[in-house]
Design a protein around this motif. Structure first.
Motif, short mmCIF file in Angstrom:
data_model
loop_
_atom_site.label_atom_id
_atom_site.label_comp_id
_atom_site.label_asym_id
_atom_site.label_seq_id
_atom_site.Cartn_x
_atom_site.Cartn_y
_atom_site.Cartn_z
N SER A 155 58.82 -64.42 64.33
CA SER A 155 57.53 -63.91 64.92
C SER A 155 57.04 -62.80 64.09
CB SER A 155 58.02 -63.41 66.30
OG SER A 155 59.07 -62.48 66.36
N SER A 156 57.67 -62.17 63.39
CA SER A 156 57.13 -61.19 62.38
C SER A 156 56.25 -61.57 61.54
CB SER A 156 58.48 -60.26 61.87
OG SER A 156 59.27 -59.78 62.72
N PRO A 157 55.11 -61.20 61.45
CA PRO A 157 53.84 -61.64 60.47
C PRO A 157 54.41 -61.47 58.97
CG PRO A 157 52.88 -60.28 62.16
CD PRO A 157 54.37 -60.25 62.32
N GLY A 158 54.45 -62.47 58.30
CA GLY A 158 54.82 -62.40 56.70
C GLY A 158 56.28 -62.65 56.45
N ALA A 159 57.15 -62.77 57.38
CA ALA A 159 58.56 -63.28 57.32
C ALA A 159 58.73 -64.45 56.68
CB ALA A 159 59.23 -63.04 58.65
N PRO A 160 59.65 -64.67 55.81
CA PRO A 160 59.84 -65.86 55.10
C PRO A 160 60.31 -66.95 56.18
CG PRO A 160 61.64 -64.37 54.62
CD PRO A 160 60.56 -63.59 55.38
N GLN A 161 60.02 -68.32 55.96
CA GLN A 161 60.25 -69.35 56.85
C GLN A 161 61.38 -69.87 56.04
OE1 GLN A 161 56.92 -71.80 57.66
NE2 GLN A 161 55.65 -70.25 57.70
N ASP A 162 62.30 -70.51 57.04
CA ASP A 162 63.46 -71.34 56.37
C ASP A 162 63.12 -72.76 56.17
OD1 ASP A 162 65.81 -72.77 56.28
OD2 ASP A 162 66.94 -71.49 57.81
N THR A 163 62.69 -73.11 55.04
CA THR A 163 62.31 -74.16 54.71
C THR A 163 63.18 -75.26 54.59
OG1 THR A 163 62.62 -73.97 52.32
CG2 THR A 163 60.40 -73.30 53.15
N SER A 212 49.97 -59.45 68.37
CA SER A 212 51.03 -59.76 67.37
C SER A 212 52.00 -58.41 67.29
CB SER A 212 50.46 -59.99 65.89
OG SER A 212 49.95 -58.83 65.32
N PRO A 213 53.10 -58.53 66.98
CA PRO A 213 54.15 -57.43 66.81
C PRO A 213 53.69 -56.27 65.88
CG PRO A 213 55.43 -59.49 66.55
CD PRO A 213 54.08 -59.98 66.71
N ASP A 214 52.79 -56.45 65.16
CA ASP A 214 52.24 -55.55 64.24
C ASP A 214 50.95 -55.18 64.53
OD1 ASP A 214 50.57 -57.51 63.63
OD2 ASP A 214 50.97 -57.25 61.31
#
Length: 277
Positions: free
Chosen positions: A22-30, A180-182
């Motif tokens: 949910s955090s903007p810019g956090a890496p996704q688990d591809t 968003s959270p930020d």
């Protein structure tokens, strides 16, 4: 909490906080997302279709679903813009029209001028490869049909939210906002309770058939069973105890790993679907 006893015909997955952080810019688990696509294909072979249900617009969700292996755009179901828009069986429908959308956009633009901000081109959210506007800029989110999204400085968006709520109250217009959270993103929807946007649309789509499963991480992903929708949640979901008690399943795994856990358990029900075909 009760476990699924038959394979749902349609399974919808929430995005932020469920499939991706949910955090903007956090890496996704591809690797995890690829596994979701593989499980979706296995479930599809048994007669169940896996799609997406998110606040994001259709175009972004079509591309995301294609990238993780759900199929080509328009081949898998998508409920977009917090339930306001749906693509089911290849037909796009606006489920909740936003009559004041043009006026809302004009109000946002006027407030941006008051703050001395420069408008940038419409953009995508960072999770879809978009770039946030600079510190002295703002932008509308791209591809929205029945909602409005805005990117910009936190203080500007706080003012936008408050001004729009005041305007709606004085003009007998329903509006809700969600940040968003930020605090650098604001979503604007045509109803008072943003947490009920998905619920109304999913209940309409289910039509009492009890063959729709929603997998998410928050109360916005909850639909009472009486509407014909079953719900499951990943670990650490922000839901009250009564919802936990009624959920189909709550995984012990967070985010995409929780989705994998639930989908894997559903693959064990494929024989039940085959027997009903």
């Amino acid at each position: 909490m009760t476990a699924p006893d038959e394979l749902p015909r349609t399974i919808l997955l929430d995005l932020n906080g469920t499939l991706i952080p949910s955090s903007p810019g956090a890496p996704q688990d591809t690797a995890g997302l690829r596994k979701v696509g593989q499980l979706a294909q296995e479930l599809g072979a048994a007669g169940s279709v896996v799609g997406l249900c998110s606040d994001s617009p259709l175009e972004q969700l079509w591309e995301f679903g294609q990238d993780i292996g759900l199929g080509e755009p328009r081949e898998f179901p998508v409920v977009a813009e917090n339930g306001n828009v749906a693509d089911i069986d290849g037909r796009v429908r606006v489920m909740t029209p936003f009559a004041a959308r043009k006026q809302v956009r004009s109000t946002v633009a006027a407030l941006a001028s008051e703050h001395g901000l420069q408008q940038a081109d419409e953009t995508l959210a960072p999770e879809f490869g978009g770039v946030r506007p600079g510190r002295d800029q703002w932008a509308f989110g791209a591809n929205r049909r029945a909602s409005v999204s805005v990117f910009g400085p936190r203080d500007f968006l706080v003012t936008v939210g408050q001004r729009l709520r005041d305007w709606a109250g004085g003009n007998h217009t329903e509006i809700s906002t969600e940040s968003s959270p930020d605090g650098r993103y604001l979503g604007i929807h045509p109803y008072r309770r943003v947490d009920l946007g998905k619920q109304r649309t999913l209940a309409t789509l289910a039509s009492g058939q009890k063959e729709l499963l929603m997998i998410g991480n928050s109360l916005a992903d909850w639909v009472p069973a009486c509407y014909g929708v079953r719900c499951a949640f990943v670990a650490d979901s922000n839901i009250p105890d009564d919802v936990r008690a009624e959920a189909w399943r709550i995984s012990e795994q967070p985010d995409v790993h929780g989705v994998i856990d639930i989908l894997t358990r559903l693959t064990g029900l494929t024989a039940g679907r085959a027997g009903r075909s």
